[in-house]
Design an enzyme around this catalytic site. Structure first.
Site, PDB file in Angstrom:
ATOM      1  N   GLU A  81       0.709  -1.010   0.120  1.00  0.00           N
ATOM      2  CA  GLU A  81       0.457  -0.260   0.153  1.00  0.00           C
ATOM      3  C   GLU A  81       0.853   1.096  -0.393  1.00  0.00           C
ATOM      4  OE1 GLU A  81      -1.316   2.794   3.099  1.00  0.00           O
ATOM      5  OE2 GLU A  81      -1.940   0.840   3.978  1.00  0.00           O
TER       6      GLU A  81
ATOM      7  N   GLU B  11       6.937   3.187  11.701  1.00  0.00           N
ATOM      8  CA  GLU B  11       5.143   2.960  11.111  1.00  0.00           C
ATOM      9  C   GLU B  11       5.048   2.225  12.548  1.00  0.00           C
ATOM     10  OE1 GLU B  11       2.846   3.075   7.738  1.00  0.00           O
ATOM     11  OE2 GLU B  11       0.970   2.757   9.314  1.00  0.00           O
TER      12      GLU B  11
END
Lengths: 457, 446
Positions: A72, A149
């Site tokens: 993604e 992240e």
């Protein structure tokens, strides 16, 4: 900011179309198998454009957890037609906002724009359905971003790590037990080839749903979709059935200690059917059960008993993650006040559950729960993106349009006895994992350090 | 929704899009935001939107933590938690049940500068919902049991903050910047101050925290002007009025340099900032446009490009203007693994200095204007968002034409303007940087 792993927390309720002020929804299917949904909202000349791939973290190959989410990120890198981050630049220069998210069951990309930019958005999104180009360097840099992240979402937060452990121990066989963002050791091993292989296998029009919400004409959207997405050939490769759960026969427990836990709590996950995997009406029943048990703050069973009557809990709630392809989680949570132990509060949670299983909800409770859930459907119409999300997510996990649009009726049809018997059937110890999260006992830790023992936490 | 198009919503969005060169079909004007006064004399702004049977009401009371007496830190935040815990004849559970039966949603929140009430109500239950909301604002009970519970919740939240690297960094930054002032501490108070608060403290602060003379109201939804005026009077008419105190501006005390707080976490969080413009500063819009390129524009910003895209050092890095009532800040944040945070900070400083020296290119300015003008309409696509914007614009005293004129102000910004404000506002050496984690290579603080 951008590109986040998406795990729905407020999943007691999913928004669909209420009968009271029906939004107009139109569907079509292109020759290559791509499905389209148009939700008309003529209040403002803006549109939300989304493409949902029916593939997510639960479809990853063994030992490649995180590749769906990693891919993604990489979809923003570039194609031959729009290289070097042109995608984001063009969307921004057209006054658009964009994002993407990955869940266990789907990966979705979206833009919010002035409605006359819809054609351009489709051009961009169709291009990257099959056209991304990737250098090893881009792939390596982005893997570092994903690791940061994970640091931010999980490694830095003991509560996140605890819930990751809890989820992982509930599922004996199904990939829902793995974190969407991936295990750190496996993210480290991901590279360009892993991502491209996943991409080539699954990113195709026959695995995708287009959702357009806004000030649009359905026929025009379909024509536009035919032009942009129509020429892309189908792959014929669909995500395989996932490994399913064997019968659960033993209650499990997870205990975690960490020096940075300021507020201890207990959380229990039960394995239950999803709206899709359950029998007709079962998902609606479990949604109502979650609302009655722990959805309404101090008016819920858990809130009233633990917070008001016993004054034992700072907070107590229940939730149901029902919008998923396969059986998923029904959870209960309680955080004790100072001086109350986790064993004590867990016993009280069990007493509340036992009583609900014994007596079922009152008519009054049932009516209030339905009112709140159905009103949520009306409020959700105020948000174009919420409407688009509910259709996109629902269709992507395998619900039919009729199921999504019939949600309010399904909620309305739930009976008190159905709620009681669902609680009895599913809120059973052997279907559950119970977790305790608490602060490391520093005295114990010091003693262990003296004697050379290792402390886990 | 399908049958009826709100002229007002159309007006707002169409004008914005026309300015952005997007939609051209402008067919209504800003008269659709009605500047009204209730029969009782309270001004409010209204947008009628009848396509969904709901009404959004937003009330902003100026003041926030600035109205807290010495030693009562956190009392306004506690008030925001206690208004829904019982009022009039209804105890906490009775109040919540009634709210659920009406399917109404009430939110109460407080911050450094304001106390906000946000309500969403179904048209068919409007009267009874407004009555329940009125009760919470005028006759809250502050019963002992819910007070104990809510205080414990606030204290637990404050203790949790002490273990979160981002919260610790932000709290220390403000403590360094505004010592001895209400801005210098977390708006929720401290563990000690909150533990000592009583029902009497809550009652005592109510007239200052919920002062109708300092209130701004926005109403959006399925309601006409007459009914809206009545709602405003019912909600605010019974509240005691007092003169709103004049508030001084605080001088920022934080000096340039790095302060490290050690915490055993894999990723260090850095917050950085220095003085910035107040909202009333004539250079605010040029600064806002400039910041899009520096660190406000997501993937299109220089900070994201350097820190994330080129080197993969962070998932998030960004900068923003933070205009409060009593001080303006230019602020930002980045988080990187302990062995990489020093590099991220040096890149932030370098970009800060480069912008101060060079300003932006014509292409960057053009891109910033295109995004900022085009995306403005996206802020007005729901009742709730519009109601909140109506109150925000009133509180900043920007005028009822602001929504109409705002994109022209952005368009008018020149490359010289950007250069001038960048030079005036940005100073890499003045950046006060607080890092929480176990960073490597940052020992030489200050």
């Amino acid at each position: 900011m951008i590109r986040f792993s998406f795990i729905s927390l407020a999943a007691v309720i999913f928004a669909a179309a209420p009968a009271s002020a029906e939004p107009k929804v139109t569907t079509f299917t292109l020759d290559n198998g791509m499905r389209g949904v148009v939700i008309e909202d003529h209040r403002a000349p803006v549109a939300t454009h989304m493409v949902w791939y029916r593939v997510g973290a639960a479809d990853e190959p063994p030992s490649e957890t995180g590749v769906a989410h990693y891919l993604e990120h990489l979809l923003f890198k570039g194609t031959e037609k729009y290289p070097d981050g042109a995608f984001s630049r063009i969307v921004a220069e057209n006054g658009g906002q964009q994002n993407a998210f990955t869940s266990d069951d789907y990966t979705a990309y979206f833009q919010r724009v002035a409605v006359d930019r819809l054609d351009l958005m489709m051009d961009l999104e169709a291009d990257r359905m099959t056209g991304i180009t990737l250098t090893d360097e881009d792939a390596a840099t982005e893997r570092d971003v994903v690791l940061e992240e994970r640091n931010m979402r999980t490694e830095n937060d003991p509560g996140s790590r605890f819930r990751e452990q809890l989820t992982s121990s509930l599922f004996l066989n199904h990939p829902y037990g793995d974190p969407v963002i991936g295990w750190r050791s496996e993210i480290l091993a991901l590279g360009r080839e892993n991502a491209l292989s996943f991409y080539r296998r699954f990113y195709s029009p026959d695995n995708a749903t287009l959702v357009v919400a806004g000030d649009v004409d359905p026929a025009e959207v379909e024509e536009m979709a035919r032009r942009h997405y129509g020429p892309i050939p189908p792959s014929g490769a669909h995500p395989a059935e996932r490994p399913q759960e064997p019968p659960h026969v033993a209650a499990r427990r997870v205990e975690m200690e960490d020096p940075r836990v300021a507020q201890p709590y207990m959380m229990r996950f039960y394995l239950v059917p999803s709206v899709r995997s359950g029998a007709d009406g079962e998902g609606a029943t479990l949604s109502v059960l979650a609302q009655i048990l722990g959805g309404g703050g101090v008016t819920s069973r858990l809130g009233e008993r633990l917070q008001i009557e016993k004054e034992m809990a700072l907070g107590a709630s229940a939730f149901y993650w029902g919008v998923s392809r396969d059986d998923n989680i029904f959870g209960v949570y309680a955080a004790p006040v100072d001086g109350v132990g986790l064993a004590q509060i867990e016993a009280e949670v069990d007493a509340v559950l036992a009583r609900l299983i014994e007596e079922g909800p009152t008519d009054d409770e049932l009516a209030r729960a339905k009112t709140v859930i159905i009103a949520d459907e009306i409020y959700s119409q105020d948000s174009q993106s919420r409407m688009a999300n509910s259709y996109g997510a629902g269709l992507s996990v395998g619900l039919t349009l009729e199921q999504i649009q019939g949600w309010e009726d399904a909620i309305d049809a739930v009976t008190a006895e159905e709620v009681r018997s669902a609680a009895e059937a599913y809120l059973r110890p052997e279907r559950s994992t119970t977790g305790w999260l608490r602060k490391t006992d520093s005295e114990k830790a010091a003693k262990a350090a003296e004697s050379g023992e290792e402390i886990k936490g | 929704m399908v049958r009826f198009c709100s002229a007002a919503r159309f007006a707002v969005a169409l004008i914005l899009l026309a300015a952005a060169g997007a939609a051209t079909n402008a067919r209504a004007d800003m008269a659709d935001i009605v500047e009204a006064v209730s029969p009782g004399g309270v001004p409010f702004w209204l947008v009628e939107e009848h396509s969904i049977p709901i009404v959004a009401v937003e009330i902003g009371f100026e003041g926030g933590v600035s109205v807290e007496p010495e030693g009562k830190e956190g009392v306004v935040n506690l008030l925001s938690g206690m208004l829904e815990e019982g009022a009039g004849d209804l105890d906490a559970t009775g109040f919540a049940r009634r709210r659920d039966e009406l399917a109404a949603r009430f939110g109460y929140s407080s911050g450094r500068d304001a106390f906000n009430v946000s309500a969403a109500m179904l048209t068919r239950n409007l009267d009874e919902s407004v009555e329940l909301l009125r009760l919470s604002l005028t006759e809250p009970r502050f019963d002992a049991a819910p007070l104990t519970r809510v205080k414990a919740q606030v204290v637990a939240g404050l203790k949790q903050r002490e273990t979160d690297p981002g919260d610790v960094a932000s709290d220390l930054w403000f403590a360094n910047a505004f010592p001895g002032t209400p801005y210098g501490r977390n708006p929720d108070g401290t563990v000690e101050s909150v533990s000592a608060l009583t029902a009497d403290d809550l009652r005592a602060v109510m007239p200052a925290a919920l002062n109708p003379s300092a209130a701004f109201v926005g109403i959006v939804g399925d309601i006409d002007q007459e009914a809206a005026g009545a709602v405003v009077d019912r909600l605010l008419g019974d509240l005691p009025k007092s003169a709103a105190p004049a508030l001084d501006v605080f001088e920022l005390q934080a000096k340039g340099g790095v302060e490290v707080v050690r915490m055993e976490v894999p990723q260090s969080v850095a917050v950085f900032g220095h003085a910035g413009p107040l909202r009333a500063d004539p250079d605010f819009i040029p600064a806002y446009v400039m910041n899009y390129t520096l660190g406000g524009g997501g993937f299109e910003s220089r900070l994201t490009d350097e820190v994330r895209e080129k080197e993969g050092l962070a998932y998030y890095v960004g900068s923003y203007l933070y205009p409060m009532d009593r001080a303006g800040l230019y602020f930002g944040q980045v988080a990187s693994a302990n062995d990489r945070i020093a590099r991220s900070i040096s890149l932030v400083r370098a970009e800060w200095a480069r912008m101060a020296e060079e300003g932006v290119t014509p292409e960057e300015l053009e891109a910033a204007k295109k995004y900022l003008t085009g995306a403005y309409a996206l802020r007005f696509d729901s009742n709730a968002k519009i109601a909140s914007a109506l109150v925000g614009i009133q509180m900043e005293d920007l005028g009822v034409n602001y929504i109409r004129d705002r994109n022209s102000m952005v368009e008018a910004v020149t490359i010289e303007d950007v250069k001038r404000v960048a030079k005036r506002m940005l100073d890499a050496d003045a950046l006060h940087i607080v890092v929480v984690g176990d960073p490597e290579g940052l020992e030489a603080a200050n």
